[in-house]
Write a protein that holds these residues in place. Sequence first.
Motif, short mmCIF file in Angstrom:
data_model
loop_
_atom_site.label_atom_id
_atom_site.label_comp_id
_atom_site.label_asym_id
_atom_site.label_seq_id
_atom_site.Cartn_x
_atom_site.Cartn_y
_atom_site.Cartn_z
N ASN A 250 36.65 51.62 28.18
CA ASN A 250 37.51 50.88 29.10
C ASN A 250 38.67 50.26 28.33
OD1 ASN A 250 38.69 48.99 30.82
ND2 ASN A 250 36.75 48.24 31.64
N ASP A 251 39.90 50.71 28.60
CA ASP A 251 41.08 50.18 27.91
C ASP A 251 41.24 48.68 28.15
OD1 ASP A 251 42.12 52.57 26.70
OD2 ASP A 251 42.75 53.24 28.68
N ASP A 252 40.95 48.23 29.37
CA ASP A 252 41.07 46.80 29.68
C ASP A 252 40.09 45.98 28.84
OD1 ASP A 252 43.01 47.33 31.58
OD2 ASP A 252 41.60 47.38 33.26
N ALA A 253 38.89 46.51 28.66
CA ALA A 253 37.90 45.81 27.84
C ALA A 253 38.36 45.71 26.39
CB ALA A 253 36.55 46.53 27.92
N LEU A 254 38.88 46.80 25.85
CA LEU A 254 39.35 46.79 24.47
C LEU A 254 40.47 45.78 24.26
CD1 LEU A 254 39.28 50.63 23.79
CD2 LEU A 254 37.85 48.92 22.65
N GLU A 255 41.40 45.71 25.20
CA GLU A 255 42.50 44.75 25.10
C GLU A 255 41.99 43.32 25.19
OE1 GLU A 255 45.75 45.06 24.31
OE2 GLU A 255 45.10 47.10 23.82
N ALA B 39 38.93 42.27 24.46
CA ALA B 39 38.15 41.98 23.26
C ALA B 39 39.07 41.65 22.08
CB ALA B 39 37.25 43.17 22.92
N LYS B 40 40.18 42.38 21.97
CA LYS B 40 41.16 42.08 20.92
C LYS B 40 41.72 40.68 21.10
CE LYS B 40 42.77 46.86 20.31
NZ LYS B 40 43.91 47.78 20.54
N THR B 41 42.04 40.33 22.35
CA THR B 41 42.56 38.99 22.64
C THR B 41 41.57 37.92 22.21
OG1 THR B 41 43.87 39.79 24.52
CG2 THR B 41 43.30 37.45 24.50
N ASN B 42 40.29 38.13 22.52
CA ASN B 42 39.27 37.15 22.14
C ASN B 42 39.05 37.09 20.64
OD1 ASN B 42 38.43 35.81 24.54
ND2 ASN B 42 37.44 37.69 25.23
N ALA B 43 39.17 38.24 19.97
CA ALA B 43 39.04 38.25 18.51
C ALA B 43 40.16 37.45 17.86
CB ALA B 43 39.05 39.69 18.00
N ILE B 44 41.37 37.62 18.38
CA ILE B 44 42.52 36.87 17.85
C ILE B 44 42.36 35.38 18.14
CG2 ILE B 44 45.01 36.49 18.13
CD1 ILE B 44 45.18 39.57 18.71
N LYS B 45 41.94 35.07 19.36
CA LYS B 45 41.73 33.66 19.76
C LYS B 45 40.76 32.96 18.82
CE LYS B 45 40.06 30.77 23.55
NZ LYS B 45 39.65 30.70 24.97
N HIS B 46 39.73 33.68 18.39
CA HIS B 46 38.69 33.07 17.54
C HIS B 46 38.92 33.35 16.05
CE1 HIS B 46 36.05 31.51 20.69
NE2 HIS B 46 36.45 32.55 21.41
N GLY B 47 40.06 33.95 15.71
CA GLY B 47 40.45 34.12 14.31
C GLY B 47 39.61 35.10 13.51
N VAL B 48 39.08 36.14 14.18
CA VAL B 48 38.24 37.10 13.47
C VAL B 48 38.76 38.54 13.60
CG1 VAL B 48 36.15 35.69 13.58
CG2 VAL B 48 36.68 37.27 15.45
N GLU B 49 40.02 38.68 13.99
CA GLU B 49 40.56 40.02 14.23
C GLU B 49 40.57 40.89 12.98
OE1 GLU B 49 44.21 37.34 13.56
OE2 GLU B 49 42.19 37.20 14.38
N GLY C 53 33.03 45.38 25.75
CA GLY C 53 33.33 44.49 26.89
C GLY C 53 34.35 43.44 26.53
N SER C 54 34.03 42.18 26.79
CA SER C 54 34.96 41.09 26.49
C SER C 54 34.97 40.71 25.02
CB SER C 54 34.61 39.86 27.34
OG SER C 54 33.27 39.47 27.10
N GLY C 55 34.07 41.31 24.24
CA GLY C 55 34.07 41.08 22.79
C GLY C 55 33.13 39.98 22.32
N ILE C 56 32.31 39.45 23.23
CA ILE C 56 31.51 38.28 22.87
C ILE C 56 30.55 38.53 21.71
CG2 ILE C 56 31.68 37.11 25.09
CD1 ILE C 56 28.93 38.35 25.80
N ILE C 57 29.92 39.70 21.67
CA ILE C 57 28.94 39.99 20.63
C ILE C 57 29.63 40.15 19.28
CG2 ILE C 57 27.23 41.65 19.79
CD1 ILE C 57 26.53 42.25 22.72
#
Length: 277
Positions: free
Chosen positions: A142-147, A149-159, A119-123
């Motif tokens: 879902n391609d949109d979800a993967l994108e 989630a990647k954005t949120n991972a980068i935002k939080h510095g855990v990519e 999903g949005s990558g929260i977990i």
Amino acid sequence: MTIKACIKKYANELKNITHIPNKEVEILILHLLQKNVIWLHLNSHLEFEYEKELEKLVKKRATDYPLEYLTKKASFYGEIFEVATNVLIPRPETELLVDKAIEILEEIKSPKVLEIGVGSGIISVMLAKLIEDISIIAVDINDDALELAKTNAIKHGVEDKIEFIKSDLYANISNEIDFHMTISNPPYIANNCKLPKNVEFEPKNALFGGKVGDELLKMIIEQTYSRKIKYLLCEMGYDQKKPLEEFFKTFNIEEYSFYKDYSDFDRGFVIKFKKEK
């Protein structure tokens, strides 16, 4: 019109939609101004220059359109995450799933985790932030979800701790990887269930789990067991404890437990499978 007057005026249009109409108008104003709450309280006497934009947002919110889709933001576990319209909105109850996972993962050295339905990558993002030496593979169809989630991972510095893969459950995940845990908040609502109006705006494939509702959950249990992964943590529907508990009997399980959400409804389970000899 001042900011304070705008809040009073437009809160009246949301009184039948939310129990916190004033607060929601404040959130929309802050979204338009890109300011924080402290600034708002210090400057509510100022003239508000974006009333037309605010009016449009309020009118859309008055149709029960989710606030998170309007602001493109959601709070989870004390952090702010990006939100997109084709991806499920984070729920506070999912924080409990993260809590359960952390209790287990803190006792495992360099844990490897698979998240099904990122999903949005929260977990995955929160686990990556809170468990220092973790490595995670996060999948979604879902391609949109993967994108997102990647954005949120980068935002939080855990990519660097999370690998994102398009996959239907375990389909594209190598059998060579020894995961310690699978975690998932999958679709678990029955296909014929009538959704609340605000939820109807969210993607159906992230909500409906089959004719009964627990079909996808059972597939995750089966496939996790066949992969010899020790722990499985999932969210579930409030009325699925009894059928799932019966389903558990077909597997070699060392122990399992269910947990309740903030409203005291059954909301998820933790399984520890027995190690096969």
